[in-house]
Write an enzyme that holds these catalytic residues in place. Sequence first.
Site, PDB file in Angstrom:
ATOM      1  N   GLU A 123       7.413 -12.706   7.149  1.00 56.88           N
ATOM      2  CA  GLU A 123       7.184 -11.389   6.546  1.00 56.88           C
ATOM      3  C   GLU A 123       7.140 -10.283   7.600  1.00 56.88           C
ATOM      4  O   GLU A 123       7.674  -9.183   7.386  1.00 56.88           O
ATOM      5  CB  GLU A 123       5.861 -11.414   5.765  1.00 56.88           C
ATOM      6  CG  GLU A 123       5.443 -10.092   5.157  1.00 56.88           C
ATOM      7  CD  GLU A 123       6.278  -9.710   3.950  1.00 56.88           C
ATOM      8  OE1 GLU A 123       6.307  -8.507   3.622  1.00 56.88           O
ATOM      9  OE2 GLU A 123       6.921 -10.598   3.358  1.00 56.88           O
ATOM     10  N   ASP A 124       6.533 -10.559   8.751  1.00 56.88           N
ATOM     11  CA  ASP A 124       6.205  -9.490   9.695  1.00 56.88           C
ATOM     12  C   ASP A 124       7.013  -9.491  10.993  1.00 56.88           C
ATOM     13  O   ASP A 124       6.798  -8.630  11.846  1.00 56.88           O
ATOM     14  CB  ASP A 124       4.712  -9.558  10.047  1.00 56.88           C
ATOM     15  CG  ASP A 124       3.820  -9.311   8.837  1.00 56.88           C
ATOM     16  OD1 ASP A 124       4.277  -8.649   7.903  1.00 56.88           O
ATOM     17  OD2 ASP A 124       2.672  -9.787   8.835  1.00 56.88           O
TER      18      ASP A 124
END
Length: 331
Positions: free
Chosen positions: A92-93
């Site tokens: 996600e990051d």
Amino acid sequence: MIMVEFTKEDHDLIQQEFEELRVVSKKRCASEEEYQGVIKAFEFANEAHKGVRRRSGIPYIIHPIQVAKIVVQESGLGYKSIAAALLHDVVEDTDYTVQDIERLFGTKIASLVDGLTKIKAALDTGPGANMQAENFKRILLTLNEDVRVVLIKLADRLHNVRTIDSMPDHKKDKILSETMYIFVPLAHRLGLYSMKSEMENIWLRYREPEIYNKLSNKVDNLTEERGDAIDQFISPIYQSLHDEGYKFTITKRTKTPYSIWKKMENKNIPFEQIYDLFAVRIIFEPKEGVSERKQCWDIYSIISEHYRSKMDRIRDWVSVPKSNGYEALHC
């Protein structure tokens, strides 16, 4: 999230936090290979989140470490879930993909991380999205046909509400609403009562701070007043069970502020009419050759030799377990 160069204190904190996880993880690993898999996941996630801080100012990697600790201590999951918890925000990051995770850690861990990434994406969908809460609960329960995804997500949510102070008000509102409407029922359904109670209490502390503080103070005062009485209540039960040859543990619990508040609201009664503020839990190892159900009732009989039973308060979830598998005899 904020990008800042880490200090020596940051690195020391990361190593201290991971050392605690390493110790508890080793007990859950079936082999040295699994244990090394946990180490590898930490090292990879630590490098992926290098220099990134949470809003609170602490290194971001502390969050996945704490999530992994909850996964071990609250849910009792094994090394694949621990590794997935450590890696759960990487896709996600950062620039890494699910395919990168699969190449480095295998199909199952990648599948868990992918499921967690999809849940996060669903939660971050804007308010105009046509996704009913009931459908979302169903997604959580069936995603990847692996309940471990849900258990890790619950651990992630629990740590997020534990650290909710550092979040802006609009995000607090969103997280608290999701927690109460989606994650508390899930924890209850899965029998994770400790996680459920903690999330409920945090919700009450932020939504109704005056009520929370008032009830907490009342419970603390009563615990101080009656603590010895509870120990005295337990003493003859303990001795009798020991004399009967049972292997068992007896623990005490105090009703939580949220649970008290909910009962007061539902029954429209004052605090003084809450009669189950304290409870005693007996967990025993069944003797061989005798059914567990019979032994539950035998223990109940032993308790009844010392104290009079309130018959209308008996709840028999031994003969008919709850839908989530919970079995106990309440009296």
